[in-house]
Design a protein around this motif. Structure first.
Motif, PDB file in Angstrom:
ATOM      1  N   UNK A 187      18.540  -6.485  -0.419  1.00 42.45           N
ATOM      2  CA  UNK A 187      19.068  -7.152  -1.604  1.00 42.45           C
ATOM      3  C   UNK A 187      18.068  -8.153  -2.166  1.00 42.45           C
ATOM      4  N   UNK A 188      17.419  -8.898  -1.275  1.00 43.54           N
ATOM      5  CA  UNK A 188      16.426  -9.866  -1.741  1.00 43.54           C
ATOM      6  C   UNK A 188      15.230  -9.167  -2.393  1.00 43.54           C
ATOM      7  N   UNK A 189      14.880  -8.002  -1.899  1.00 42.72           N
ATOM      8  CA  UNK A 189      13.743  -7.265  -2.442  1.00 42.72           C
ATOM      9  C   UNK A 189      14.054  -6.603  -3.778  1.00 42.72           C
ATOM     10  N   UNK A 190      15.216  -5.949  -3.863  1.00 42.19           N
ATOM     11  CA  UNK A 190      15.468  -5.037  -4.980  1.00 42.19           C
ATOM     12  C   UNK A 190      16.720  -5.350  -5.793  1.00 42.19           C
ATOM     13  N   UNK A 191      17.524  -6.316  -5.352  1.00 38.11           N
ATOM     14  CA  UNK A 191      18.715  -6.667  -6.101  1.00 38.11           C
ATOM     15  C   UNK A 191      19.992  -6.202  -5.429  1.00 38.11           C
ATOM     16  N   UNK A 192      21.093  -6.758  -5.878  1.00 40.09           N
ATOM     17  CA  UNK A 192      22.403  -6.485  -5.308  1.00 40.09           C
ATOM     18  C   UNK A 192      22.953  -5.144  -5.820  1.00 40.09           C
ATOM     19  N   UNK A 193      23.723  -4.477  -4.987  1.00 42.45           N
ATOM     20  CA  UNK A 193      24.409  -3.250  -5.384  1.00 42.45           C
ATOM     21  C   UNK A 193      25.870  -3.339  -4.967  1.00 42.45           C
ATOM     22  N   UNK A 194      26.712  -2.527  -5.587  1.00 44.74           N
ATOM     23  CA  UNK A 194      28.160  -2.625  -5.367  1.00 44.74           C
ATOM     24  C   UNK A 194      28.582  -2.090  -4.008  1.00 44.74           C
ATOM     25  N   UNK A 195      27.845  -1.139  -3.458  1.00 46.44           N
ATOM     26  CA  UNK A 195      28.231  -0.506  -2.195  1.00 46.44           C
ATOM     27  C   UNK A 195      27.028   0.210  -1.594  1.00 46.44           C
ATOM     28  N   UNK A 196      27.208   0.757  -0.400  1.00 48.45           N
ATOM     29  CA  UNK A 196      26.077   1.374   0.298  1.00 48.45           C
ATOM     30  C   UNK A 196      25.606   2.658  -0.370  1.00 48.45           C
ATOM     31  N   UNK A 197      26.499   3.373  -1.065  1.00 44.64           N
ATOM     32  CA  UNK A 197      26.071   4.565  -1.797  1.00 44.64           C
ATOM     33  C   UNK A 197      25.132   4.177  -2.940  1.00 44.64           C
ATOM     34  N   UNK A 198      25.490   3.113  -3.673  1.00 49.04           N
ATOM     35  CA  UNK A 198      24.639   2.624  -4.758  1.00 49.04           C
ATOM     36  C   UNK A 198      23.322   2.073  -4.199  1.00 49.04           C
ATOM     37  N   UNK A 199      23.409   1.392  -3.057  1.00 46.10           N
ATOM     38  CA  UNK A 199      22.197   0.859  -2.435  1.00 46.10           C
ATOM     39  C   UNK A 199      21.230   1.987  -2.083  1.00 46.10           C
ATOM     40  N   UNK A 200      21.778   3.079  -1.569  1.00 44.62           N
ATOM     41  CA  UNK A 200      20.931   4.210  -1.210  1.00 44.62           C
ATOM     42  C   UNK A 200      20.276   4.826  -2.442  1.00 44.62           C
ATOM     43  N   UNK A 201      21.008   4.928  -3.535  1.00 45.63           N
ATOM     44  CA  UNK A 201      20.426   5.471  -4.765  1.00 45.63           C
ATOM     45  C   UNK A 201      19.303   4.568  -5.263  1.00 45.63           C
ATOM     46  N   UNK A 206       0.814  -1.219   0.000  1.00 42.81           N
ATOM     47  CA  UNK A 206       0.000   0.000   0.000  1.00 42.81           C
ATOM     48  C   UNK A 206       0.850   1.273   0.000  1.00 42.81           C
ATOM     49  N   UNK A 207       0.328   2.313  -0.627  1.00 41.37           N
ATOM     50  CA  UNK A 207       1.008   3.601  -0.669  1.00 41.37           C
ATOM     51  C   UNK A 207       1.291   4.098   0.748  1.00 41.37           C
ATOM     52  N   UNK A 208       2.433   4.744   0.927  1.00 41.47           N
ATOM     53  CA  UNK A 208       2.890   5.339   2.199  1.00 41.47           C
ATOM     54  C   UNK A 208       3.300   4.307   3.244  1.00 41.47           C
ATOM     55  N   UNK A 209       3.345   3.040   2.865  1.00 42.85           N
ATOM     56  CA  UNK A 209       3.813   2.004   3.785  1.00 42.85           C
ATOM     57  C   UNK A 209       5.289   2.240   4.135  1.00 42.85           C
ATOM     58  N   UNK A 210       5.671   1.814   5.339  1.00 45.05           N
ATOM     59  CA  UNK A 210       7.057   1.894   5.803  1.00 45.05           C
ATOM     60  C   UNK A 210       7.636   0.481   5.815  1.00 45.05           C
ATOM     61  N   UNK A 211       8.717   0.259   5.093  1.00 41.23           N
ATOM     62  CA  UNK A 211       9.411  -1.033   5.152  1.00 41.23           C
ATOM     63  C   UNK A 211      10.779  -0.827   5.803  1.00 41.23           C
ATOM     64  N   UNK A 212      11.259  -1.864   6.492  1.00 39.18           N
ATOM     65  CA  UNK A 212      12.474  -1.693   7.308  1.00 39.18           C
ATOM     66  C   UNK A 212      13.492  -2.796   7.030  1.00 39.18           C
ATOM     67  N   UNK A 213      14.025  -2.881   5.827  1.00 41.76           N
ATOM     68  CA  UNK A 213      14.961  -3.970   5.516  1.00 41.76           C
ATOM     69  C   UNK A 213      16.371  -3.731   6.045  1.00 41.76           C
ATOM     70  N   UNK A 214      17.030  -4.793   6.516  1.00 46.47           N
ATOM     71  CA  UNK A 214      18.475  -4.736   6.699  1.00 46.47           C
ATOM     72  C   UNK A 214      19.106  -5.006   5.328  1.00 46.47           C
ATOM     73  N   UNK A 215      20.426  -4.856   5.177  1.00 45.58           N
ATOM     74  CA  UNK A 215      21.025  -4.952   3.832  1.00 45.58           C
ATOM     75  C   UNK A 215      20.683  -6.214   3.061  1.00 45.58           C
ATOM     76  N   UNK A 216      20.648  -7.369   3.718  1.00 55.03           N
ATOM     77  CA  UNK A 216      20.342  -8.612   3.006  1.00 55.03           C
ATOM     78  C   UNK A 216      18.878  -8.648   2.559  1.00 55.03           C
ATOM     79  N   UNK A 217      17.985  -8.174   3.425  1.00 60.15           N
ATOM     80  CA  UNK A 217      16.571  -8.131   3.044  1.00 60.15           C
ATOM     81  C   UNK A 217      16.363  -7.164   1.882  1.00 60.15           C
TER      82      UNK A 217
END
Length: 505
Positions: free
Chosen positions: A378-392, A365-376
């Motif tokens: 990654x499972x949701x949105x894919x792998x990134x090279x570093x935390x700066x890329x993950x944030x983008x 639903x719109x405006x929902x808050x999700x709280x993933x740790x880095x591995x979660x």
């Protein structure tokens, strides 16, 4: 507090010089006095200082700091590349002032092997500020490699030498690893990410009174959650109120062997102050939940796992702690998402169920808050090279899905659908234990139930979680503190918030 780029900070300096008005040399003096005061207050058992200065304005800061600390009674030696070399205009002024003070030796970098770095000696890094482009080279790289081998305390002025202010260093960069970084006016993004923040040690932001108008009118999408921001959000408890004034929170979670996660989230929601708190869990958890959380009401969601998701529209719901990923749980949870339209708090197994079916992301639903740790994440949105890329990537997904993403990390990041990022600077490594995320889920559900907006819930929630963890670490240590200890410190956090926000006669 706004987080500005290195270029914006330089512009802020120039704006202050033009509009205060003040000369650049006087501004350097002001900044150096702040550093000098901090060192003299916090380094009382260390009376020997080796100050390493570059030829630019960061070196000018170091030269001024050396002079001031010597006058305060410290034994100071200064090291430069070449005492007769070319320095910036302001650094040249401070080099001359230092030479007028008898008792401070000015040495070359290549002389450091002649000196005894005993355990009472502090290394001050004033080699390069934020203007460095590229990697350290030549004599500076050799020097930093030598200093990194020293076991002495190291203090960086503004930023550790070799570290970029706004992103990752280039490959194979040599960077000074410090114990403290005394930075000016505002945080820098590189202080807040794990790949780069490991070089800074403890960061202290020194207010050197740069012109406030620049900060007010300059745009940024990056912020640090500070006390001022939190106090502007927090709503103290009103005297003429009742349980209906503070909403209904519902925790959906728990499964056979994982009932503790639902209990942690429930206790957290209760302690944060929701008017009514409910726990939907499987029947196998009934007795332990009712015993552990007598203030909460139990709703049966299944036998050994939850398979019946029914949520009243006047409840704020958090789903995931200990939920498990049984096929019936997953199937019924996704069916629930198809018909539910209010904002949720989703964590842990709720995210794992969604990650197993990428089409399910569209059901959030719109405006929902999700709280993933880095591995979660990654499972949701894919792998990134570093935390700066993950944030983008998180910014892109928050906008695309119209959700709030809390990226859990050492400095947890709140990412809004509008592309703003709020870095949290409370908390500590004691939270690196199972159950800490369940506590955060309970906090968020309770705050949202009490009427805070989604954005306010995220900002206040991560700050409060970290602040309570800091109190718990102080009392029990980072090693021994437990998630239940964090919950038990909420009262101390609220006491402090109330003291700071309620005006006394």
């Amino acid at each position: 507090m706004k987080v500005f780029t290195a270029e914006q900070i330089r512009n802020w300096d120039q704006f202050t010089i033009l509009n205060e008005p003040i000369s650049s040399t006087q501004l350097m003096e002001r900044a150096s006095m702040k550093v000098c005061h901090w060192i003299s207050e916090n380094c009382k058992i260390h009376k020997k200082l080796f100050v390493f200065c570059g030829n630019g304005n960061n070196g000018g800061d170091g030269l001024a700091i050396a002079r001031m600390l010597y006058i305060k009674g410290f034994d100071v030696d200064v090291f430069v590349n070449d005492p007769k070399g070319k320095f910036s205009e302001d650094a040249s002024v401070n080099l001359k002032r230092l030479r007028d003070v008898s008792g401070v030796s000015i040495r070359r970098f290549n002389e450091i092997d002649q000196y005894n770095f005993d355990d009472k000696t502090i290394i001050i890094d004033a080699l390069f500020g934020t203007g460095l482009s590229g990697n350290l080279e030549g004599e500076y790289e050799i020097l930093v490699e030598q200093l990194n081998k020293k076991k002495n305390y190291k203090i960086a002025i503004d930023i550790p030498s070799g570290l970029p202010a706004d992103g990752l260093p280039k490959e194979n960069a040599t960077i000074l690893k410090t114990d403290y970084t005394l930075s000016f006016q505002c945080w820098k993004r590189s202080f807040l990410h794990p790949e780069t923040g490991r070089f800074t040690g403890k960061v202290e932001i020194l207010d050197i009174h740069l012109h406030p108008e620049y900060a007010e009118t300059s745009e940024t999408h990056n912020f640090v959650i500070d006390d001022k921001m939190v106090e502007s959000i927090f709503n103290p408890r009103q005297e003429f109120s009742h349980k209906g004034s503070y909403g209904k929170s519902l925790i959906i979670g728990g499964s056979y062997g994982k009932i503790g996660a639902a209990i942690l989230a429930t206790r957290s929601a209760l302690k944060i102050g929701a008017g009514l708190t409910f726990t939907m869990a499987p029947e196998c958890g009934y007795e332990i939940i009712q015993t552990s959380c007598p203030e909460a009401m139990f709703i049966k969601g299944g036998g050994e796992y939850v398979n019946n998701f029914v949520v009243d529209n006047d409840m704020v719901c958090g789903i995931g702690p200990g939920l498990g990923t049984h096929s019936d749980t997953g199937k019924n949870f996704l069916e629930f998402l198809k018909t539910y339209s209010h904002p949720l708090i989703l964590d842990a197994d709720a995210l794992n169920i969604i990650a197993a079916d990428q089409e399910a992301l569209r059901l959030i639903p719109s405006k929902t808050i999700i709280t993933p740790h880095p591995k979660e994440f990654e499972r949701l949105f894919g792998n990134t090279a570093n935390s700066f890329k993950r944030l983008e990537l998180a910014k892109a997904k928050a906008k695309e899905l119209d959700i709030y993403i809390i990226l859990k990390d050492h400095h947890t990041q709140v990412v809004t659908p509008q592309g703003d990022v709020f870095y949290n600077i409370t908390g500590n490594a004691g939270l690196a234990k199972g159950g800490s995320g369940d506590v955060l889920t309970g906090i968020l559900v309770s705050l949202l139930a009490q009427g805070y907006s989604e954005k306010e819930t995220c900002i206040l929630g991560v700050w409060l979680h970290g602040k309570a963890a800091d109190f718990a670490a102080e009392k029990y240590s980072k090693e021994a503190m437990l998630p239940t200890d964090v919950i038990n410190e909420f009262g101390e956090v609220f006491k402090e918030l109330n003291r700071n926000t309620i005006k006394e006669l």
